[in-house]
Structure formats: C-alpha cells, structure tokens
Design an enzyme around this catalytic site. Structure first.
Site, PDB file in Angstrom:
ATOM      1  CD  GLU A  41      42.144 -39.710  10.926  1.00 11.39           C
ATOM      2  OE1 GLU A  41      41.893 -39.217  12.044  1.00 11.39           O
ATOM      3  OE2 GLU A  41      42.077 -40.926  10.685  1.00 11.39           O
TER       4      GLU A  41
ATOM      5  CD  GLU B 202      38.266 -42.443  12.437  1.00  6.90           C
ATOM      6  OE1 GLU B 202      38.488 -43.533  13.012  1.00  6.90           O
ATOM      7  OE2 GLU B 202      38.737 -42.142  11.318  1.00  6.90           O
TER       8      GLU B 202
END
Length: 481
Positions: free
Chosen positions: A336, A241
């Site tokens: 994810e 991220e």
C-alpha cells in the site's frame, strides 16, 4: 509477443565508415569536417512518461540507438545474477472502487477492465489486487461479515455472510477473472467484528484472546466462501496497519498478539481446513522491521508465516533488504501507498517510481501495490473518519474516466513485468535509479527514472551490445529487449 529483438543495419555501418573515410580525404584539401555520423537505431521497445504529461506511457519509435564511442553513464544488466520472483504489480480494489466500476454501463466497464487487466495490445496488465476482508476506510460504511446486535456473539460463525461483497465487489472480481483468470488476490482486514473487540467499536480496540479461535474461523469461512464464488484468495494479511488504531475501521494488534493469534488459532485452523492461502504478517510501515522479526523469532508462529507486507508512510524502503538478509526464507510484499489529492504529477511520478517500482523491487518485494484503484471526483466513498484525500489511480464519474498518476506509475511495470518474472542485477549510476527483470518469455525489462532536473543521455548494456537512450528530467522509461 513483446517487440524487442535487436537489429543492426550493416548498410548503415558501412555508410558510417565511408563517411569517415570521406572526411579524411576532404580534410587533406582543407574542407570543413562533417558532423558526427548518426547512430544506428535498434529495435528496443521503449515506453515513456514525461513529468509534464506531454507523453504518457507511450511507445517511442527509433529512440534507442547503438552506442558509439561515448563516455555516458552505463547501466549494465546482468541476467545471470537473480533475486526474487515477482507475483505482480497492481492496486487495492476497495469496496468504493468496485462500486464505481459496477455502476458504469456494462460496455464501458468491460472496456475499462480490459484496459486494466489484459496485457495485450495497449492494455496495462494489472496482475495483483488487494481487497479488504470486511470494510476498509474506502467503503461507504463500516461492516464485517458477522455483524450482531450489541451483547450477542457468534463463535461458530453461524451468521457469517459475504452478502456485503455480493453487491459490488464480487461481481466486479468475477468480470476481472474472465479477462485475467490468473490474477492473484490478497485479502486484508481492517478490523474484526465489533463483538470480538475489547472496545466494541470499529475504531481501535484489540482482539479479545477468547475470540482468537472464532476469528480464525472467520478467516476460514471467508476464504472458503470466496472460493465458492470462484475467487481464489492467494494470501491474507492478518491485520492492516496493526499499529495504527485511529482509522475507521481499525484494530490494534502488536507483534506479540499477532504471533499468539497465528500460532494458537489461525495457523492451526488453516491447516485443519486444508487451506493453502499464504499468511502474511505486519502490513504496515518500513520503520518497524522489528515487528515481523519478532514474529519470525517465534518458531511456533513462524512455521505458518510466508512473509511480511509493508507500506511506506514512515521509514526507508532500503530497510527491507536487511530484513530479507536476516530471514532469507521469508518473502516480502509491498502492499500500500496512497497519493494525496489532487495529485502532483511530476513529484508523484518521480517519488513513487523511485521508492516503489524501483525501490521496493530492489529491496526484495514480490508485489508493488498502490492505494487505491478508483474514487469519484469528490473522493468518495469513505467511512466517517476514513481517508478523505485518497486519489484513486482512476477518477470515475459515471462512464467518465480520468487516469491519474498511479495509473501510469504502475503501468510502467505491470504491462511488461509479468508474474513469474525474476529480478536481475543492475548497477545504478548517479541520478539513474533503475531495476531490471527477466520475464517468463525470456525478454529483459529495464525501468529507469531520470532523477535529475536536466535531460540525461545514458548507455544500457543488456548483453554484448551497448545502446544509448535519453530521458528528460523526471521522466520514466521502460525498455524491453
């Protein structure tokens, strides 16, 4: 061998014909017509999960039948039209997950790991794992493999050590490898060591350009160190991220910086060390496909890049098909998605099956991974500022294990869609999203969600024969021929 070779019962077909002839004779005498003839069961493996949890990934006997003159929606499967080859389905094995598994009794842990990672009998066959390089936010505390007192540096990685992972993660991975030696493992960092960062903090900050080479060496030492433990790292993502710098740990790395790090340091370091571990970029939400595209358009960086990884906390999973079409030589991975505690089984089952198991696969992803494998009933551990509501696929309290929505969501694919399976073409009738695969042993696997609130009967045609099944509203079925 997975059951699933079709069997027609000629005697039953003859009986059907005779009963119809008998009705015609009786009709001439004014008799009441009999009910429609029964369908002929076919030998198709059918595993079902219902949203009310009354059936949880359980084989259904005699529930698929030959289709007889109906106008039901048809899912037509075309094994000749193929797409991506799958690497697998699975979970993130966080440091916290490994801790809970390690602390179980040896017998209960081995039984649970067999259930998770073996694919024979009633086991679910997880085939891909994501682990963190250093701490993730689901570790008990923040750490890297080269933590130093403030003001010190270690560009040659003289103090590099995998010691934090030797307590729980590495022993659990070694036991998993005894059950499934072919499992693939992806490593993702949440942050570089603090002394390499602009803010010297575990939250946010960026990688200083003067430490690009040192951080590349950090990756090399990690992959080599895990290999010495008997653990092969199939791929790494450069940064988890990279556009979210508020987690603990986290690190901000926009596309130009990621491209610069790859082309000047990471790619050359892997090449010099003879490392074949794949380099995967981005590892963030589907709303920013421009991020990997920018790196792909930098030829010096792109030469080292296998593909891009995605999450779905923002954007549409369908945007990935356009990225694939623009860069067909680059692979896509779904790495994810969390389920918030305490879980909402009907909605979690529906959304995750539709968007991830079906949606990510239909949009060219080679993996589908849920976040995360395990936590305890207090949703521990997590770092200060890390995710406090992440529901594991398992809740583990000592030797007590509870299976949560993500367990069943992944099981519907992982048990049957083995690594090396190839996605094949299907149409999608209204309210029946689906995806199909041809497995290495030649079986055909079809995963179907009834995305309506009412029960739906439908036909499936994997070859010359058309068969019929029924799913209740919100139910998921896996069919294997």
């Amino acid at each position: 061998m997975i059951p699933g070779k079709r069997k027609l019962t000629i005697g039953l077909l003859t009986l059907i014909t005779l009963s119809v002839m008998g009705w015609r004779c009786n009709d001439k005498k004014g008799a009441t017509p009999p009910p429609p003839p029964p369908s002929t069961p076919v030998d198709v493996a059918f595993y079902l999960t219902k949203p009310d949890k009354s059936v949880l990934f359980t084989a259904q006997e005699n529930s698929v039948s030959v289709a007889i003159n109906n106008n039901l929606p048809l899912i037509e499967i075309d094994p000749a039209t193929t797409f991506q080859t799958m690497d697998g389905f699975g979970f993130a094995l966080t440091g916290g997950s490994a801790m809970h598994l390690y602390n179980m009794s040896a017998a209960r842990r081995h039984a649970l790991l067999t259930e998770l990672f073996d694919y024979n009998d009633n086991n679910i066959g997880i085939s891909y794992l994501r682990i963190s390089i250093g701490a993730s936010d689901l570790d008990a505390s923040v750490f890297s493999y080269d933590d130093l007192p403030s003001g010190e540096t270690d560009v040659n990685m003289a103090h590099f050590s995998l010691a934090p992972d030797r307590q729980y993660l590495i022993p659990v991975l070694k036991e998993i490898l005894t059950i499934n030696p072919n499992i693939k493992i992806l490593g993702s960092p949440w942050s570089a060591p603090l002394w390499m960062k602009t803010n010297n903090n575990s939250v946010g900050g960026s990688l200083k350009p003067e430490y690009y080479d040192a951080y590349a060496k950090y990756f090399v030492k990690y992959i080599q160190g895990m290999a010495q433990e008997g653990i092969t790292i199939d791929a790494i993502t450069v940064q988890n991220e990279p556009l979210h710098d508020g987690n603990n740990p986290s690190m901000y790395m926009p596309a130009p910086e990621q491209a610069a790090f790859i082309k000047t340091s990471l790619g050359p370091a892997f090449k010099a060390a003879g490392i074949n571990t794949k380099i995967i970029i981005y590892d963030h939400n589907c709303d920013r496909t421009d991020y990997p595209a920018e790196i792909y358009n930098d030829a010096d960086a792109s030469q080292y890049v296998d593909g891009a990884a995605f999450h779905l906390y923002a954007g549409s999973i369908n945007s990935l098909a356009a990225l694939h079409n623009s860069y067909p030589d680059k692979n896509l991975y779904f790495t994810e998605q969390w389920i918030g505690a305490p879980g909402d089984f009907p909605n979690d089952l529906r959304w995750h099956t539709r968007e991830l198991i079906i949606g990510a696969s239909r949009n060219w992803c080679k993996t589908v991974l849920e976040w995360n494998l395990a936590a305890d009933s207090n949703l521990q551990p997590h770092t200060d500022g890390g995710c406090s509501q992440c529901l594991g696929a398992l809740t583990i309290d000592g030797d007590k294990v509870t299976r949560n929505p993500a367990y069943y969501i992944i099981a519907h694919a992982s048990r049957f869609v083995r690594p090396g399976s190839v996605r094949i073409s299907t149409n999608q009738p209204d309210n029946l999203p689906n995806v199909a695969f041809r497995t290495p042993d030649g079986s055909i696997v079809l995963i179907v969600l009834n995305d309506a609130s009412v029960t739906q009967a439908f036909n499936m045609k994997p070859g010359d024969e058309t068969v019929t099944s029924t799913l209740g509203g919100g139910a998921v079925g896996t069919y294997v021929w």
